[in-house]
Scaffold this active site. Sequence first.
Site, PDB file in Angstrom:
ATOM      1  N   ASP A 133       0.831  -1.215   0.000  1.00 32.22           N
ATOM      2  CA  ASP A 133       0.000   0.000   0.000  1.00 32.22           C
ATOM      3  C   ASP A 133       0.863   1.262   0.000  1.00 32.22           C
ATOM      4  O   ASP A 133       0.680   2.160   0.826  1.00 32.22           O
ATOM      5  CB  ASP A 133      -0.931   0.022   1.219  1.00 32.22           C
ATOM      6  CG  ASP A 133      -1.668  -1.287   1.430  1.00 32.22           C
ATOM      7  OD1 ASP A 133      -2.060  -1.913   0.421  1.00 32.22           O
ATOM      8  OD2 ASP A 133      -1.850  -1.698   2.591  1.00 32.22           O
ATOM      9  N   ASN A 137     -18.163  -6.037  -0.044  1.00 31.70           N
ATOM     10  CA  ASN A 137     -17.141  -5.647   0.929  1.00 31.70           C
ATOM     11  C   ASN A 137     -16.988  -4.147   1.028  1.00 31.70           C
ATOM     12  O   ASN A 137     -17.268  -3.561   2.066  1.00 31.70           O
ATOM     13  CB  ASN A 137     -15.820  -6.329   0.584  1.00 31.70           C
ATOM     14  CG  ASN A 137     -15.927  -7.836   0.719  1.00 31.70           C
ATOM     15  OD1 ASN A 137     -16.165  -8.515  -0.275  1.00 31.70           O
ATOM     16  ND2 ASN A 137     -15.800  -8.366   1.919  1.00 31.70           N
ATOM     17  N   GLU A 142     -11.392  -0.454  -3.527  1.00 28.27           N
ATOM     18  CA  GLU A 142     -10.679   0.167  -2.414  1.00 28.27           C
ATOM     19  C   GLU A 142      -9.455   0.917  -2.944  1.00 28.27           C
ATOM     20  O   GLU A 142      -9.179   0.943  -4.137  1.00 28.27           O
ATOM     21  CB  GLU A 142     -10.257  -0.886  -1.389  1.00 28.27           C
ATOM     22  CG  GLU A 142      -9.240  -1.892  -1.912  1.00 28.27           C
ATOM     23  CD  GLU A 142      -8.877  -2.959  -0.888  1.00 28.27           C
ATOM     24  OE1 GLU A 142      -9.585  -3.096   0.122  1.00 28.27           O
ATOM     25  OE2 GLU A 142      -7.879  -3.684  -1.128  1.00 28.27           O
ATOM     26  N   HIS A 154      -3.225  -1.145  -5.083  1.00 22.02           N
ATOM     27  CA  HIS A 154      -3.133  -0.117  -4.050  1.00 22.02           C
ATOM     28  C   HIS A 154      -2.028   0.882  -4.386  1.00 22.02           C
ATOM     29  O   HIS A 154      -1.003   0.973  -3.722  1.00 22.02           O
ATOM     30  CB  HIS A 154      -2.918  -0.678  -2.664  1.00 22.02           C
ATOM     31  CG  HIS A 154      -3.357   0.305  -1.619  1.00 22.02           C
ATOM     32  ND1 HIS A 154      -4.431   0.089  -0.804  1.00 22.02           N
ATOM     33  CD2 HIS A 154      -2.892   1.549  -1.314  1.00 22.02           C
ATOM     34  CE1 HIS A 154      -4.604   1.153  -0.024  1.00 22.02           C
ATOM     35  NE2 HIS A 154      -3.677   2.061  -0.331  1.00 22.02           N
TER      36      HIS A 154
END
Length: 473
Positions: free
Chosen positions: A40, A179, A216, A280
């Site tokens: 990340d 999610n 995400e 990410h």
Amino acid sequence: MAMLVALAACLVAPGSPAQAAVPDSPAVTYTNPIAEKRADPHIFRHTDGYYYFTATVPEYDRIVLRRATTIQGLSTAQEVTIWTKHSSGVMGAHIWAPEIHFIDGKWYVYFAAGATNDVWAIRMYVLEGTGSNPLTATWAEKGQIRTQWESFSLDATTFVVGGVRYLAWAQRDPSVNNNTDVYLARMANPWTITGTPVMLSRPTYSWETVGYKVNEGPAVIQHGGKVFMSYSASATDSNYCLGLLSASASADLLDATNWTKSSTPVFTSNAATSQYGPGHNSFTVSEDGRSDVLVYHDRSYKDISGDPLNDPNRRTRVQKLYWKADGTPDFGIPVADGVTPQRLSSYNLADRFIRHWEYRARVEAGVSPLADSQFRVVAGLTGSGTVSLESANFPGYYLRHRNFEVWLEKNDGTARFASDATFSRRAGLADPAGVSYESYNYAGRYIRHYEYLLYVQAPSTATDRADATFYAQ
């Protein structure tokens, strides 16, 4: 389509040599990975001349920072722990995905954390740092970022468009069987949102729902009057990938209908380069400020034993981000470990790049896929201060001349191949700011394009020298 374009181009009579503009975004190269066991990743270039780097550590227990004056320098820069998880209660587990930003004279780190009594009670939190250097700053907890629900939320990032600061993040809608979705809201201050958040993206495509239904890790880059938001999808194994949202910078970004979502992923695993689960990401800029740089993590292997979250081997990597003629980003492929590739544009045909097409080398505009026009400039197969040009998407394949035609072929290990695939890098014959490649075993012959195909020939005219000159991008 690419073949039709190329064939049509070959029917056009070559004109007199004319200099193309020196590229606005010259080549930048880095050596990957930048950092082992750092997921990340977020790299922020500050006005003080430093790059600041933070990422998730595999122990999920602390927030670390590095700084260096170059992106490559982050590889060996001292790492400092600026904050450690609480011993009990909230912010006591699963310290994930920190990002560092500089806002109104102070440093802010956004991160996600669970609690000691419920490690999956993931919420978003903010640290505020006072001091010119965040590695030595005084850090204070500003608390949780409150949203419309008290539910699983993470991956906060902030950006400014049109003078308005926004927060984007991922969160679970308690009423939906998935999610996380990606949300956007305005900010009242660096740790508080204001107004009603809007959902920008929900995982609905098959590539967004492998293992888990996930959107995400939003990251924003602006270019040519548009706002692009990449995000990560699916489980954090080899299925992890990037999707892309886009909107006009002049539009109301809080109206979801103003955003367009790509129907296919823009960055995925690549078996040829041994890169799996890229995602990410964040964006930064090169040291000269002229190239955009994609920052992301992946693994060097596909198969994972057990829960991917328990596998510590996601690595931070970087590579140049290119832009298509229509102003949209071209992420290409996650390139092989080692030196990153570059593109070579024609000196006298500005929109044409060296590429391989059915293994024949040529110059062509609008190359798709991008990686067909990316080559790693590596140590020459014969050594002696020379170079060889290795394909980005066919590792082990090199540009070599055969019967004075240039082809992309797999290294067969012979001395003849090594000689044919080795060149001396020279200052551009038509412009010293460019580059020309002289054959190792036929001195005086250079790679040049003729009727858009590549050959090694001895240049004797101004046109020849122009055809043998390229710009690295």
